[in-house]
Design a protein around this motif. Structure first.
Motif, mmCIF file in Angstrom:
data_model
loop_
_atom_site.group_PDB
_atom_site.id
_atom_site.type_symbol
_atom_site.label_atom_id
_atom_site.label_comp_id
_atom_site.label_asym_id
_atom_site.label_seq_id
_atom_site.Cartn_x
_atom_site.Cartn_y
_atom_site.Cartn_z
ATOM 1 N N PRO A 17 34.113 31.312 35.751
ATOM 2 C CA PRO A 17 34.966 32.489 35.554
ATOM 3 C C PRO A 17 36.132 32.215 34.606
ATOM 4 O O PRO A 17 36.755 31.165 34.678
ATOM 5 N N ASP A 18 36.373 33.164 33.753
ATOM 6 C CA ASP A 18 37.543 33.089 32.889
ATOM 7 C C ASP A 18 38.458 34.230 33.315
ATOM 8 O O ASP A 18 38.340 35.355 32.833
ATOM 9 N N TRP A 19 39.333 33.940 34.272
ATOM 10 C CA TRP A 19 40.132 35.006 34.879
ATOM 11 C C TRP A 19 41.146 35.615 33.924
ATOM 12 O O TRP A 19 41.643 36.703 34.155
ATOM 13 N N THR A 20 41.441 34.916 32.836
ATOM 14 C CA THR A 20 42.438 35.472 31.915
ATOM 15 C C THR A 20 41.929 36.773 31.287
ATOM 16 O O THR A 20 42.706 37.609 30.864
ATOM 17 N N LYS A 21 40.591 36.914 31.253
ATOM 18 C CA LYS A 21 40.029 38.105 30.607
ATOM 19 C C LYS A 21 40.199 39.378 31.426
ATOM 20 O O LYS A 21 40.127 40.492 30.903
ATOM 21 N N ILE A 22 40.377 39.204 32.736
ATOM 22 C CA ILE A 22 40.380 40.352 33.636
ATOM 23 C C ILE A 22 41.460 41.377 33.306
ATOM 24 O O ILE A 22 41.293 42.572 33.538
ATOM 25 N N ALA A 23 42.554 40.920 32.751
ATOM 26 C CA ALA A 23 43.651 41.852 32.444
ATOM 27 C C ALA A 23 43.379 42.667 31.183
ATOM 28 O O ALA A 23 44.073 43.625 30.886
ATOM 29 N N TYR A 66 28.733 37.149 29.792
ATOM 30 C CA TYR A 66 29.284 35.896 29.277
ATOM 31 C C TYR A 66 30.527 36.134 28.424
ATOM 32 O O TYR A 66 31.546 35.478 28.595
ATOM 33 N N GLU A 67 30.423 37.110 27.523
ATOM 34 C CA GLU A 67 31.546 37.353 26.608
ATOM 35 C C GLU A 67 32.760 37.958 27.294
ATOM 36 O O GLU A 67 33.856 37.918 26.776
ATOM 37 N N ASN A 68 32.544 38.560 28.440
ATOM 38 C CA ASN A 68 33.648 39.235 29.101
ATOM 39 C C ASN A 68 34.118 38.531 30.366
ATOM 40 O O ASN A 68 34.459 39.182 31.350
ATOM 41 N N GLY A 69 34.120 37.232 30.324
ATOM 42 C CA GLY A 69 34.725 36.504 31.435
ATOM 43 C C GLY A 69 33.755 35.754 32.339
ATOM 44 O O GLY A 69 34.169 35.185 33.347
ATOM 45 N N GLY A 70 32.460 35.750 32.014
ATOM 46 C CA GLY A 70 31.487 34.999 32.821
ATOM 47 C C GLY A 70 31.546 35.419 34.272
ATOM 48 O O GLY A 70 31.455 36.606 34.595
ATOM 49 N N GLY A 71 31.751 34.452 35.154
ATOM 50 C CA GLY A 71 31.789 34.744 36.586
ATOM 51 C C GLY A 71 32.839 35.784 36.934
ATOM 52 O O GLY A 71 32.675 36.569 37.863
ATOM 53 N N ALA A 72 33.932 35.810 36.174
ATOM 54 C CA ALA A 72 35.001 36.774 36.464
ATOM 55 C C ALA A 72 34.570 38.201 36.152
ATOM 56 O O ALA A 72 35.129 39.159 36.683
ATOM 57 N N PHE A 73 33.563 38.360 35.299
ATOM 58 C CA PHE A 73 33.078 39.694 34.937
ATOM 59 C C PHE A 73 32.485 40.427 36.145
ATOM 60 O O PHE A 73 32.448 41.657 36.184
ATOM 61 N N PHE A 74 32.046 39.652 37.126
ATOM 62 C CA PHE A 74 31.429 40.312 38.280
ATOM 63 C C PHE A 74 32.388 41.249 38.997
ATOM 64 O O PHE A 74 31.961 42.216 39.608
ATOM 65 N N LEU A 75 33.664 40.957 38.909
ATOM 66 C CA LEU A 75 34.638 41.821 39.579
ATOM 67 C C LEU A 75 34.668 43.227 38.941
ATOM 68 O O LEU A 75 34.375 44.214 39.617
ATOM 69 N N GLY A 115 41.737 45.385 28.946
ATOM 70 C CA GLY A 115 41.062 46.670 29.143
ATOM 71 C C GLY A 115 39.640 46.673 28.617
ATOM 72 O O GLY A 115 38.744 47.316 29.183
ATOM 73 N N LYS A 116 39.397 45.923 27.554
ATOM 74 C CA LYS A 116 38.067 45.891 26.939
ATOM 75 C C LYS A 116 36.992 45.394 27.904
ATOM 76 O O LYS A 116 35.847 45.824 27.869
ATOM 77 N N VAL A 117 37.396 44.467 28.775
ATOM 78 C CA VAL A 117 36.454 43.908 29.736
ATOM 79 C C VAL A 117 36.010 44.985 30.724
ATOM 80 O O VAL A 117 34.836 45.098 31.075
ATOM 81 N N TRP A 118 36.948 45.806 31.112
ATOM 82 C CA TRP A 118 36.625 46.892 32.050
ATOM 83 C C TRP A 118 35.764 47.949 31.368
ATOM 84 O O TRP A 118 34.826 48.485 31.956
ATOM 85 N N VAL A 119 36.074 48.220 30.118
ATOM 86 C CA VAL A 119 35.261 49.169 29.362
ATOM 87 C C VAL A 119 33.836 48.631 29.215
ATOM 88 O O VAL A 119 32.853 49.357 29.377
ATOM 89 N N ALA A 120 33.737 47.334 28.968
ATOM 90 C CA ALA A 120 32.407 46.722 28.836
ATOM 91 C C ALA A 120 31.630 46.834 30.144
ATOM 92 O O ALA A 120 30.418 47.081 30.154
ATOM 93 N N ALA A 121 32.344 46.665 31.267
ATOM 94 C CA ALA A 121 31.683 46.744 32.571
ATOM 95 C C ALA A 121 31.151 48.162 32.817
ATOM 96 O O ALA A 121 30.004 48.350 33.229
ATOM 97 N N TYR A 122 31.988 49.157 32.550
ATOM 98 C CA TYR A 122 31.541 50.537 32.740
ATOM 99 C C TYR A 122 30.406 50.875 31.774
ATOM 100 O O TYR A 122 29.445 51.543 32.146
ATOM 101 N N GLY A 123 30.526 50.412 30.540
ATOM 102 C CA GLY A 123 29.473 50.677 29.556
ATOM 103 C C GLY A 123 28.148 50.093 29.997
ATOM 104 O O GLY A 123 27.102 50.738 29.909
ATOM 105 N N GLN A 124 28.199 48.870 30.501
ATOM 106 C CA GLN A 124 26.969 48.216 30.945
ATOM 107 C C GLN A 124 26.346 48.983 32.111
ATOM 108 O O GLN A 124 25.155 49.245 32.134
ATOM 109 N N ILE A 125 27.177 49.354 33.080
ATOM 110 C CA ILE A 125 26.670 50.079 34.248
ATOM 111 C C ILE A 125 26.040 51.407 33.830
ATOM 112 O O ILE A 125 24.939 51.761 34.265
ATOM 113 N N PHE A 126 26.690 52.120 32.946
ATOM 114 C CA PHE A 126 26.159 53.399 32.492
ATOM 115 C C PHE A 126 24.812 53.268 31.841
ATOM 116 O O PHE A 126 23.857 53.954 32.168
ATOM 117 N N PHE A 127 24.747 52.362 30.863
ATOM 118 C CA PHE A 127 23.508 52.196 30.118
ATOM 119 C C PHE A 127 22.413 51.689 31.040
ATOM 120 O O PHE A 127 21.288 52.163 31.030
#
Ligand code: PFF
Length: 494
Positions: free
Chosen positions: A210-216, A35-44, A218-230
């Motif tokens: 989706p909040d596509w503005t978040k995709i650009a 939710y915090e990292n772009g909602g639907g856009a976070f799936f990318l 870097g923190k969103v990508w870091v959050a995605a990798y962090g989530q996957i790792f954990f």
């Protein structure tokens, strides 16, 4: 080596791996993070992280365990003598995590019982901190042991260590064969109930929009990798240990895909369930969904009790099911993380499984008492943050760099996996591990370091951050090195 225990069935192994992956991270971390990292856009970024790091690393760890047939330290030492410490470091990280994870499961157990009478009353926040945890006034004050925490905590340790003593097939495999199907059924009931509540649609809308503005960012990508790792229990020594019990003829790559996708499916399901329930709560209070969103301890032990209070019917049952799901998801992860040091100690010191469980589990259980004190929640919060950011993520970075660039074994691992697997690996796998993952993890570390060197996590006092955060993360490295220096005990070997 010949007497190494083995999984009874392929499904048994997959259930155990999924059982480890599906934990509190799926239920209370994923929904809020997405939710915090772009909602639907976070799936990318999330899917990208799953395919470029999550599953490739899972394949790497499954290959290591299968090829070297040992706990993480043994497997690393068979990879190359000088890398044994990396295995012990991961084991030490797992040891720390197990000491507080057990306490959270204990809280969930207590709350499962509280559900029937809605013991938490109207002020769920006040209940959690003042009445249940009897939280100390300031971080660093230990206070006394809290009886309502220690009773379920003892039960958690008895179940977990009991399962581990029973062994790989009769303990771990059997427990997961019961826990995971039960978890899925119970969780589906919760999700269906949540979906049919008033306001569920608004909750889902907030989650998926989706909040596509978040995709650009870097923190969103870091959050995605962090989530996957954990979420996939990678770089915890867990998956290496579990795959070391695979029979010689076992598919590796396909099993990794099944584990990865099952974990993400459960994560998505949790997102749907949690946000439907949050939508209901927002509708009851007449506020927008964004005002009720939370994750972690607050979501499970403050917000959910409120939601349970407001349900039109069968509140007790719904509450019980929710907390029982946390307990089951948590126990299957806890079992996996303790198995890392049970196996490591057993092999290094040449002792029986029972001795290793009693010794390792016993020490962990004693340390976990710290988190059952009045100051427990503060210690837990800081230790968790540091061991994840400067433990798991850093150990993952060392792992890929070691295999890809130092011992340069990716190609031979690829042939090993391909020889037993249906799906054949290609150049993409090596690029993901040798280039993409190190770059992203390296950036993540840099970012973490910068943040933590310039400001104190959670506004805690500096001494507290040092004594309960940095020293825990650095201590794990030190322990890793010390254990690897010690010679393996030879006596009693068969
Ligand atoms: N994959 C687990 C989760 O999502 O909660 C991570 C984990 C945490 C595994 C703690 C094991 C454990 F003891």
């Amino acid at each position: 080596m010949e007497n190494r225990p083995q999984w009874g069935t392929r499904a048994g192994f997959i259930l155990a791996a999924v059982g480890s992956a599906v934990g509190l991270g799926n239920i209370w971390r994923f929904p809020a993070t997405a939710y915090e990292n772009g909602g639907g856009a976070f799936f990318l970024p999330y899917l990208f992280a799953l395919l470029t790091a999550g599953i490739p690393l899972l394949i790497l760890e499954f290959t290591m365990g299968h090829k070297f047939r040992g706990s993480a330290p043994t497997s690393f030492s068979r990879l190359s003598k000088g890398t044994e410490w990396l295995g012990w470091w991961q084991v030490a990280i797992s040891f720390v995590i197990s000491t507080y994870y057990a306490v959270i499961i204990a809280w969930a157990m207590a709350y499962a019982v509280f559900s029937f009478k809605l013991t938490w009353g109207e002020n769920t926040e006040g209940f959690l901190f003042s009445e249940y945890l009897k939280l100390a006034e300031a971080p660093g004050q230990m206070g006394s042991i809290v009886p309502s925490v220690i009773i379920p905590l003892v039960i958690v340790w008895v179940i977990t260590l009991g399962v581990l003593i029973a062994g790989v097939k009769k303990g771990i495999e059997l427990a997961n064969k019961i826990f995971i199907p039960a978890l899925v059924v119970m969780f589906l009931i919760i999700v269906v109930r949540a979906l049919t509540l008033d306001g569920a649609a608004a909750g889902l809308d907030a989650f998926f929009k989706p909040d596509w503005t978040k995709i650009a960012d870097g923190k969103v990508w870091v959050a995605a990798y962090g989530q996957i790792f954990f979420s996939l229990s990678i770089a915890f020594a867990i998956m290496i240990t579990y795959s070391s019990y695979l029979p010689k003829k076992s598919d590796i790559t396909n099993n990794a895909f099944i584990t990865g996708f099952s974990n993400s499916a459960f994560e998505l399901l949790a997102g749907i369930g949690v946000f439907s329930a949050l939508g209901f709560m927002a509708a009851q209070a007449g506020v927008p969904v964004k005002e009720v969103v939370s994750g972690g301890v607050g979501l499970a032990f403050v917000v959910f009790p409120q939601i349970i209070n407001q349900l039109p019917a069968l509140n007790g049952l719904f509450g019980f099911l929710f907390f029982a799901c946390l307990v089951l998801a948590g126990l299957s992860s806890l079992i996996s993380i303790i198995e890392t040091y049970v196996a490591g100690v057993q092999e290094k010191f040449n002792v029986s499984r029972t001795t290793s469980v009693v010794l390792g589990g016993g020490i962990a259980a004693i340390i976990s008492l710290l988190f059952a004190t009045q100051g427990g929640l503060f210690y837990l919060d800081v230790a968790d943050y540091f061991i994840n950011n400067f433990g798991v993520a850093l150990a993952g970075l060392f792992e890929v760099i070691t295999v890809a660039w130092i011992v340069k074994e990716l190609k031979s691992f690829q042939s090993h996996a391909d020889a037993v697997s249906d799906i054949k690996l290609g150049l993409w796998w090596r690029i993901c591990l040798a280039v993409i993952t190190p770059v992203v993890l390296g950036y993540m570390m840099f970012d973490n370091l910068r943040t933590n060197l310039t400001s104190e996590y959670g506004d805690y006092p500096r001494e507290f951050i040092f004594s309960s955060g940095w020293s825990v993360a650095l201590g794990a490295i030190l322990i890793g090195v010390l254990f690897s220096i010690k010679k393996k005990s030879q006596h009693l070997s068969s």
